[in-house]
Design an enzyme around this catalytic site. Structure first.
Site, PDB file in Angstrom:
ATOM      1  CG  HIS A 184      23.121 -41.661  17.065  1.00  0.00           C
ATOM      2  ND1 HIS A 184      21.831 -42.028  17.393  1.00  0.00           N
ATOM      3  CD2 HIS A 184      23.172 -40.312  17.202  1.00  0.00           C
ATOM      4  CE1 HIS A 184      21.153 -40.942  17.718  1.00  0.00           C
ATOM      5  NE2 HIS A 184      21.936 -39.890  17.613  1.00  0.00           N
ATOM      6  CD  GLU A 185      26.278 -38.175  17.138  1.00  0.00           C
ATOM      7  OE1 GLU A 185      25.767 -37.298  16.423  1.00  0.00           O
ATOM      8  OE2 GLU A 185      25.841 -38.459  18.269  1.00  0.00           O
ATOM      9  CG  HIS A 196      22.348 -36.793  13.752  1.00  0.00           C
ATOM     10  ND1 HIS A 196      20.988 -36.610  13.759  1.00  0.00           N
ATOM     11  CD2 HIS A 196      22.678 -37.178  15.021  1.00  0.00           C
ATOM     12  CE1 HIS A 196      20.513 -36.860  14.977  1.00  0.00           C
ATOM     13  NE2 HIS A 196      21.522 -37.219  15.765  1.00  0.00           N
ATOM     14  CG  HIS A 204      18.472 -36.099   8.354  1.00  0.00           C
ATOM     15  ND1 HIS A 204      17.847 -35.766   9.530  1.00  0.00           N
ATOM     16  CD2 HIS A 204      17.549 -35.894   7.391  1.00  0.00           C
ATOM     17  CE1 HIS A 204      16.599 -35.380   9.276  1.00  0.00           C
ATOM     18  NE2 HIS A 204      16.400 -35.455   7.979  1.00  0.00           N
TER      19      HIS A 204
END
Ligand SMILES: [Zn+2]
Length: 733
Positions: free
Chosen positions: A509-510, A513, A516
């Site tokens: 998940h991290e 980011h 992104h």
């Protein structure tokens, strides 16, 4: 430039995103000269030295340099803004909007270090600096937004926008700057601006008191366990940590359940002492609601009153309308529409989950009705009975460093990125546990840096998050620098660190980011990477979690730490099947909080009695009696420790609707590694930052608006016929 609105600095705690917003600086020669002088005095103000546009100067400053650096950088930024405001030339996009992009670079640099130290190296000295500096940073924001000469120039450029020949990204930047200033009160007369400043300061003080009250109850309250009998059912590691907790709270020789989720949840899961489970549950769910010096009910009522007044002052119907306006959802009604669509099926699933648990309790002749303090305990029994999955079977396959290699591999497959460890010591770090990788693209060009800080230590915020040290920008011609942070327990040297499945998902998940941020390809740093609306920012990260479940990752990287063998297929199957387990509980405890948040902020000037409001709202929703809100109002830090998530807790569900729907685009194609879909994902989502409206970006990627069906399938709920949740409304231009 993005002004730090609505407590963005506090965002780091709650989402996985940190980061300060970007400010920025056109300098004339005198400013440049002044900069050199201050930089010579304080190493945090100097431009970053080293490769790739410079790197953070760890090891070259003292913590005591932080405060003077921030103060000097804020003063410099205000001076830069004043020069733009006083420019004798007629306002233009270049001399106003682009000029603002160039201001505040020293504050960006000092602010990045401040963010890193307050979240990962927070000792008493850092905390004292934070207590002093956070109101000053807030006041600094107001000074920029309330600069009427500056706003007059922005407004003039905005009024002329149709005649300026701006490209789409420039129009978007102009619209965002103008809108951010207006939303923060730039159009108000002086008397109203003054009142707004007062409201913001009163709110800031209440937020601090609210979070300090919760912290006080979390760090001082506990349920003390006196004897072996009180430990019934607890596994050995849990007993050990309870003994350590008691000792550290001055009760050596006993065991303690501290009033935090990480201490309470395992106790509720394993303890066979129902009376103690109830006692622990009551302690935890009463935080901030004990009618004593730390009671938060009056603070909540005051915050809601001040927010309502502020919304009225700014010309909005309610605080919720104000907050939602620049989000993807746009209106409270559309956020509520999504929440209500999921609420009923989630409640129906809770009824099934409770029936499963009740059946086991009955079979064991427990002679009870399932109560909230029974949920974790009996659902664990259901999990074993239904899925035969034991966490201990999984863990030997989940090595932290192998999974990290797996994430890199996924980034290569989806985006052509390569990660190379910088091991020659050329990049300084703030702690020996931190490592740095250089990221390059498919052509071998430098993309940015990825810092990895994986281990728990004193002074580091719990949980996991991503932080952007420097945003990508073509104006500044600097590559991006991001970090991922976690709290894994460091092993002995050379020993594999084994993590849980949940932790592996968080790791991905991290990293989502981080990707992104790394894929960002924009001109203006204010629009770069994760600088997107809060109900959109969790979409890329939630999406990347899904690749952990793919066979190539599990076969190549989920390897047994001793035998090196991949996870057996039947174990993989169990993992995939349990993804939908307990989704009724997870969804309802979350949604109850999200709906109460929204309704609190739709109440306008109506005075709120928090206890009564919570009771009546939950009753009208048909809240199952076996579940409590994930965050009850008196300790709902997301919405009362700052503005960031107020009327915004729905964001997680909104983003998950997108991530579920986006993943199905791969499944409709050639699978998770479909190159064409990955290319679109990069072009329309991961690289565009905030230079396009998120709804437009999503539509470009998917060929249509998102629909709720994929979310329902992901959570194992029945899919309603149709139900598009995205908009035909546009925010921009
Ligand atoms: Zn996140």
């Amino acid at each position: 430039m993005i002004v730090r609105l609505r407590g963005e600095m506090a965002g780091l705690l709650l989402v996985a995103l940190g980061g300060c917003a970007t400010n920025s600086a056109k300098t004339d020669s005198s400013a440049a000269a002044r900069k050199e002088t201050t930089a010579a005095m304080n190493p945090l103000l100097a431009p970053w030295q080293g490769p790739w546009g410079g790197v953070p100067p760890f090891g070259k400053f003292k913590v005591s340099d932080l405060k003077p650096a921030l103060e000097a950088a804020m003063a410099e930024n205000l001076a830069e803004v004043d020069r733009i405001a006083a420019d004798p030339a007629a306002p233009s996009f270049d001399n106003t909007i682009v000029a603002m992009e160039r201001t505040g670079k020293a504050l960006d640099r000092a602010g990045a270090i401040y963010g890193i130290y307050t979240s990962t190296m927070s000792d008493a000295e850092v905390q004292a600096i934070e207590t002093e500096m956070s109101p000053k940073l807030a006041e600094f924001n107001d000074k920029i937004v309330q600069n009427s000469r500056l706003f007059a120039r922005i407004a003039a450029v905005y009024e002329a926008r149709a005649r300026l020949g701006l490209n789409a990204e420039q129009q978007r930047l102009l619209w965002l700057d103008y809108t951010n200033f207006v939303r923060a009160g730039a159009k108000l007369d002086d008397a109203k601006k003054k009142r707004l400043g007062e409201l913001n300061q009163q709110l800031a003080a209440l937020y601090t008191r609210f979070s300090q009250n919760v912290l006080a109850e979390e760090s001082t309250q506990m349920v003390l366990l006196d004897s072996e009998a009180d430990l019934a059912g607890l596994p050995a590691p849990l007993r050990e940590s309870a003994a350590a907790a008691a000792a550290s709270h001055g009760k050596p020789g006993k065991w303690a359940v501290i009033n935090t989720r990480s201490s309470v949840d395992p106790f509720l899961t394993w303890s066979t002492r129902r009376d103690l489970r109830e006692k622990v549950w009551r302690m935890f769910t009463s935080r901030g609601d004990n009618g004593d010096a730390h009671d938060n009910n009056q603070i909540v009522a005051d915050v809601l009153k001040l927010r309502a007044e502020r919304a009225t002052l700014l010309g909005y119907q309610t605080h919720a309308h104000w907050h939602l306006e620049d989000q993807m959802a746009k209106t409270p009604e559309r956020a509520i529409e999504l929440m209500e669509a999921v609420w009923k099926p989630a409640v129906a699933r809770v009824r099934e989950e409770v029936a499963d648990m009740q059946a086991i309790a009955d079979k064991e002749h427990a002679a009870i009705r399932i109560a909230p303090w029974d949920y974790h305990f009996y659902s664990e029994k259901v999990r074993k009975a239904k899925y035969d999955l034991d966490e201990n079977d999984l863990k030997p396959y989940l090595q932290l460093e192998k999974l990290r290699e797996g994430m890199f591999w996924v980034a290569g497959q989806l985006f052509g990125l390569r990660f190379t460890l910088v091991s020659d010591g050329s990049i300084p770090v703030y702690h020996p546990d931190v490592r740095v990788w250089e990221v390059t693209d498919a052509q071998g060009h430098h993309v940015g840096l990825w810092y990895f800080d994986p281990y728990a230590r004193a002074g580091k915020t719990s949980g996991a998050w991503m932080n952007e040290y420097r945003r990508q920008s073509r104006v500044d011609d600097v590559p991006v620098i991001v970090s991922n942070n976690a709290n894994f327990v460091k092993g002995k040297p050379g020993e594999a660190i084994l993590i849980s499945w949940d932790d592996a998902r968080t790791l991905f998940h991290e990293f989502g980011h981080a990707l992104h941020g790394l894929n960002s390809n924009v001109t203006y740093s204010s629009l770069a990477g994760t600088a997107v609306p809060r109900d959109y920012v969790e979409f890329p990260s939630q999406l990347v979690e899904r690749w952990l479940y793919t066979r190539p990752v599990l076969d190549r990287f989920a390897l047994h730490y001793q035998s090196g063998q991949p996870m057996p297929p039947e174990l993989v199957q169990k993992v995939v099947r349990t993804e939908k387990f307990k989704q009724g509980y997870i969804t309802v405890e979350y949604l109850a909080s999200a709906l109460v948040d929204m309704k609190l902020h739709l109440a306008g000037a109506t005075p709120i009695d928090p206890r009564r409001f919570e009771r009546e709202t939950l009753s009208s929703l048909g809240m199952p009696s076996e579940i409590v809100m994930r965050h009850r109002i008196p300790h709902f830090g997301h919405i009362f420790s700052g503005d960031g998530y107020s009327a915004g807790y729905y964001s997680y569900l909104w983003s998950d609707t997108l991530s579920a729907d986006a993943y199905e685009a791969f499944l409709e194609g050639a699978g998770p590694y479909d190159k064409a879909v990955a290319q679109r994902l990069r072009d329309d989502v991961f690289s565009v930052g905030n230079k396009v409206d998120p709804a437009d970006g999503y539509r470009a990627f998917r060929g249509r608006d998102p629909s709720i069906g994929a979310l329902m399938r992901k959570r194992g709920f029945p899919v309603p016929g149709g139900g598009a949740v995205s908009s035909d409304q546009k925010a921009t231009h």
